[in-house]
Motif scaffolding. Structure first.
Motif: not given
Length: 220
Positions: A50-52, A58-62
């Motif tokens: 799973i790519d977390c 904070p959210v990281l870009s894909s």
């Protein structure tokens, strides 16, 4: 491209992701390599990565560089004559339930501990092979639309994958949607498994997926 669309359509109509179908095809292909009667069941382990990045704070870009994957391990009993879509549903449901219970976070320490113990004590794994699962798949495929750019610099073909020495699955599937087509890179440990052995497994998986799409259409 048409085959990929049919496969995705089959997954969507059943409320599952591509990872479930890939895992199921692998399990069916693996069982078929053994001289077993249809009623004999074999237990196989599936690891879903799973790519977390999107659920971190904070959210990281894909496309943020680094390895930010967690994993969920599920086991499945497989017998001969399994239906692709029924098994795919089982695989995905087991994974989805575990993820909904945050197993990809709560079990992370336990999985790392078991991996370390397997490396220290290979005898804990089947035939001391250091194989902790049959197959690993990614929850979602990578989408790559950069082929035109690669062509400009003279790159005709490439694969994107990673592997580590030591403990791991017998086969890891790295699936990418490239130019609208499903492109899978398959990594396996050598010389534990031979190229001919793995080529037959992958060929069988492809046939199972194609036949499953055709049968799924005729049933709908």
């Amino acid at each position: 491209m048409l085959a990929r669309v049919k496969l995705e359509k089959g997954c969507k109509s059943r409320g599952i992701k591509l990872s479930g179908a890939l895992a199921a095809a692998g399990l069916i292909a693996a069982h078929s390599t053994k001289d077993l009667s249809d009623h004999q069941r074999e237990k196989y382990a599936v690891v879903t990565l799973i790519d977390c990045r999107s659920i971190l704070d904070p959210v990281l870009s894909s496309d943020y560089m680094g390895f930010y994957h967690s994993a969920i391990l599920n086991t499945h009993d497989v017998s001969g004559g399994e239906n692709l879509w029924d098994l795919a549903k089982r695989c995905y449901t087991a994974y989805s339930n575990a993820k909904n219970n945050n197993k990809h976070f709560t079990d992370m320490g336990d999985l790392n501990f078991l991996m370390c113990k397997a490396i220290e004590n290979p005898g804990l794994t089947p035939s001391s092979s250091l194989r902790t699962a049959f197959i690993s798949v990614f929850e979602d495929p990578v989408t790559d639309d950069t082929n035109e750019m690669h062509g400009e610099v003279g790159v005709e073909d490439y694969v994107g994958c990673s592997s580590v020495h030591g403990v791991g699955p017998s086969v890891a599937i790295f699936d990418t949607i490239r130019d609208g087509r499903l492109d899978c890179a398959c990594v396996y440990p050598s010389p534990l498994h031979s190229r001919d052995q793995m080529q037959k497994l992958i060929d069988d998986m492809k046939k199972i997926l194609v036949d499953g799409c055709a049968n799924g259409e005729s049933e709908s």
